[in-house]
Design an enzyme around this catalytic site. Structure first.
Site, short mmCIF file in Angstrom:
data_model
loop_
_atom_site.label_atom_id
_atom_site.label_comp_id
_atom_site.label_asym_id
_atom_site.label_seq_id
_atom_site.Cartn_x
_atom_site.Cartn_y
_atom_site.Cartn_z
N GLU A 250 2.67 -34.78 1.33
CA GLU A 250 3.60 -34.91 0.21
C GLU A 250 4.14 -36.34 0.16
O GLU A 250 5.12 -36.66 0.86
CB GLU A 250 4.78 -33.94 0.37
CG GLU A 250 4.38 -32.48 0.42
CD GLU A 250 5.53 -31.58 0.01
OE1 GLU A 250 5.37 -30.84 -0.97
OE2 GLU A 250 6.59 -31.64 0.64
N GLU B 275 12.54 -33.96 2.97
CA GLU B 275 13.96 -33.82 2.70
C GLU B 275 14.73 -33.51 3.98
O GLU B 275 15.94 -33.70 4.02
CB GLU B 275 14.17 -32.74 1.61
CG GLU B 275 13.75 -33.28 0.24
CD GLU B 275 13.30 -32.25 -0.76
OE1 GLU B 275 13.56 -31.05 -0.57
OE2 GLU B 275 12.65 -32.66 -1.75
N SER C 286 5.08 -32.97 -7.38
CA SER C 286 4.93 -32.89 -8.84
C SER C 286 3.68 -32.14 -9.29
O SER C 286 3.10 -32.46 -10.34
CB SER C 286 4.99 -34.28 -9.48
OG SER C 286 6.27 -34.86 -9.28
N HIS D 265 9.54 -31.17 6.36
CA HIS D 265 9.62 -31.62 4.97
C HIS D 265 10.38 -32.96 4.91
O HIS D 265 11.32 -33.18 5.67
CB HIS D 265 10.33 -30.58 4.11
CG HIS D 265 10.15 -30.82 2.65
ND1 HIS D 265 10.86 -31.79 1.98
CD2 HIS D 265 9.31 -30.27 1.75
CE1 HIS D 265 10.46 -31.81 0.71
NE2 HIS D 265 9.53 -30.89 0.54
N LYS E 151 13.22 -24.62 -2.06
CA LYS E 151 14.30 -25.54 -1.65
C LYS E 151 15.65 -24.81 -1.76
O LYS E 151 15.71 -23.61 -1.50
CB LYS E 151 14.23 -26.84 -2.46
CG LYS E 151 12.82 -27.45 -2.41
CD LYS E 151 12.74 -28.85 -2.95
CE LYS E 151 11.30 -29.36 -2.82
NZ LYS E 151 11.15 -30.75 -3.24
N GLY F 271 9.30 -34.37 -7.07
CA GLY F 271 10.32 -34.19 -8.11
C GLY F 271 10.40 -35.32 -9.11
O GLY F 271 11.36 -35.39 -9.87
N ASN G 92 7.85 -23.75 -2.55
CA ASN G 92 9.02 -24.14 -1.76
C ASN G 92 10.21 -24.16 -2.71
O ASN G 92 10.34 -25.08 -3.51
CB ASN G 92 8.79 -25.51 -1.13
CG ASN G 92 10.03 -26.05 -0.44
OD1 ASN G 92 11.01 -25.33 -0.25
ND2 ASN G 92 9.99 -27.33 -0.07
P1 13P Z 1 8.04 -30.86 -6.52
O1 13P Z 1 6.86 -29.94 -6.77
O2 13P Z 1 9.30 -30.39 -7.20
O3 13P Z 1 7.70 -32.28 -6.77
O4 13P Z 1 8.38 -30.73 -4.96
C1 13P Z 1 7.36 -30.88 -4.03
C2 13P Z 1 7.87 -30.49 -2.71
O5 13P Z 1 8.67 -31.17 -2.11
C3 13P Z 1 7.39 -29.21 -2.16
O6 13P Z 1 7.72 -29.08 -0.82
#
Ligand code: 13P
Length: 249
Positions: A163, A95, A208, A93, A12, A169, A10
Site C-alpha cells: 500500500e 496508519e 484507492s 498498516h 478503519k 485515500g 479495511n
Molecule cells: P483506500 O482504499 O481508502 O485508499 O484505503 C486503502 C487502505 O489503506 C486499505 O488498508
C-alpha cells in the site's frame, strides 16, 4: 502457480451497528463469486457481532498487540480476536506504522502473535511519497518486508499488502508498471528467503482501489488481490471490486 484472488475490506475507524447490513450484503454477494476469498476487517467493536451474524465468513481485526494478555490499556490481543470470531488480522498498516510509531520489529511480533493465535495475517508495507519520488520505493519496501515478515508461517496464512502511502485515500494510484515492478520485487525477495513458498503467498495491492480501476490493478502480474479502504464501506462500492476479481479467475 494459480493463487486465489483475495479481496479484503479495511473499514478503519468507520462502522456503527447500523453498518452491519452492508456486511451482510457484501458476504451475500461474495457467495456468488466463490473463486474469490472475501474478508471484512471492521472496527473491533463489530467483530463479534459480524462473525456471529455471518457464520463461515472471514471477519478480521485491523491490528493486534504482540502480547497474549497483560497490562496494555486499550489494546486487543490476537487470542481475543480469535475468541471474538475473527479469522484474520491486518498488521503493519501505514496508519499504525506512522500514526502509532510501530517499527518493523513491532509488526513482526504482532504477526507472530497472530499466527500463534491461529489467525491469518495481512502484513502491510508501503513507501511515503518522498521515497517514491526519490526513486527509492523498492529498496524501502523490501527493507520493510525483510524486517517485518516472520521467519515461520504457512504460505496460506500470511499475505503481504503493498500500500503506497501516497495512494491511500487520495484517488492516486501507481501505474500498472510500477505495481508490477514492486510486486515482482517483493515476490523475488520472498523467494530468496522462503524458496517455493513464495509462489503460494498472496501479495495484495491497496490504495484507492475502486470499481473502476480494480480490473486493471487486479489483472497486473503478481497482484493477487486488493486491500480496500473507502470503497469497502458499502456493498454498492465493494461488490464490483469482488466481481472484477472473480472475472479474472
Ligand atoms: P483506500 O482504499 O481508502 O485508499 O484505503 C486503502 C487502505 O489503506 C486499505 O488498508
Amino acid at each position: 502457480m494459480a493463487r486465489r484472488k483475495y479481496v479484503v475490506g479495511n473499514w478503519k475507524m468507520n462502522g456503527l451497528a447500523a453498518a452491519m447490513g452492508e456486511a451482510e450484503a457484501i458476504f451475500a454477494a461474495a457467495k456468488g463469486h466463490a473463486a474469490v476469498d472475501v474478508a471484512i476487517c471492521p472496527p473491533f467493536t463489530l467483530i463479534g457481532a459480524m462473525a456471529a451474524a455471518q457464520p463461515g465468513a472471514a471477519v478480521g481485526g485491523q491490528d493486534c498487540h504482540s502480547a497474549a494478555s497483560g497490562a496494555y490499556t486499550g489494546s486487543v490481543a490476537a487470542p481475543m480476536l480469535a475468541d471474538a470470531g475473527a479469522t484474520l488480522v491486518i498488521v503493519g498498516h501505514s496508519e499504525r506504522r506512522e500514526g502509532c510509531g510501530e517499527s518493523d520489529a513491532d509488526v513482526q511480533a504482532k504477526a507472530e502473535a497472530a499466527l500463534g493465535a491461529g489467525l491469518s495475517v495481512i502484513l502491510c508495507v508501503g513507501e511515503p511519497r518522498e521515497v517514491r519520488e526519490s526513486g527509492g520505493a523498492i529498496d524501502y519496501v523490501l527493507a520493510q518486508v525483510a524486517g517485518s515478515v516472520p521467519a515461520d508461517f504457512g504460505a496460506d496464512r500470511l499475505a503481504i499488502a503493498y500500500e503506497p502511502i501516497w495512494a491511500i485515500g487520495t484517488g492516486l494510484v501507481p501505474t500498472v508498471a510500477d505495481v508490477e515492478a514492486m510486486h515482482g520485487a517483493i515476490r523475488d525477495a520472498l523467494a530468496a528467503r522462503f524458496n517455493d513458498k513464495a509462489q503460494a503467498m498472496r501479495i495484495l495491492y491497496g490504495g484507492s482501489v475502486n470499481g473502476e480501476n480494480a480490473a486493471e490493478l487486479l489483472g497486473a502480474a503478481d497482484v493477487d488481490g486488493a486491500l480496500v479502504g473507502g470503497a469497502s464501506l458499502t456493498a454498492g462500492k465493494f461488490v464490483p471490486i469482488v466481481a472484477a476479481a472473480a472475472a479474472l479467475g
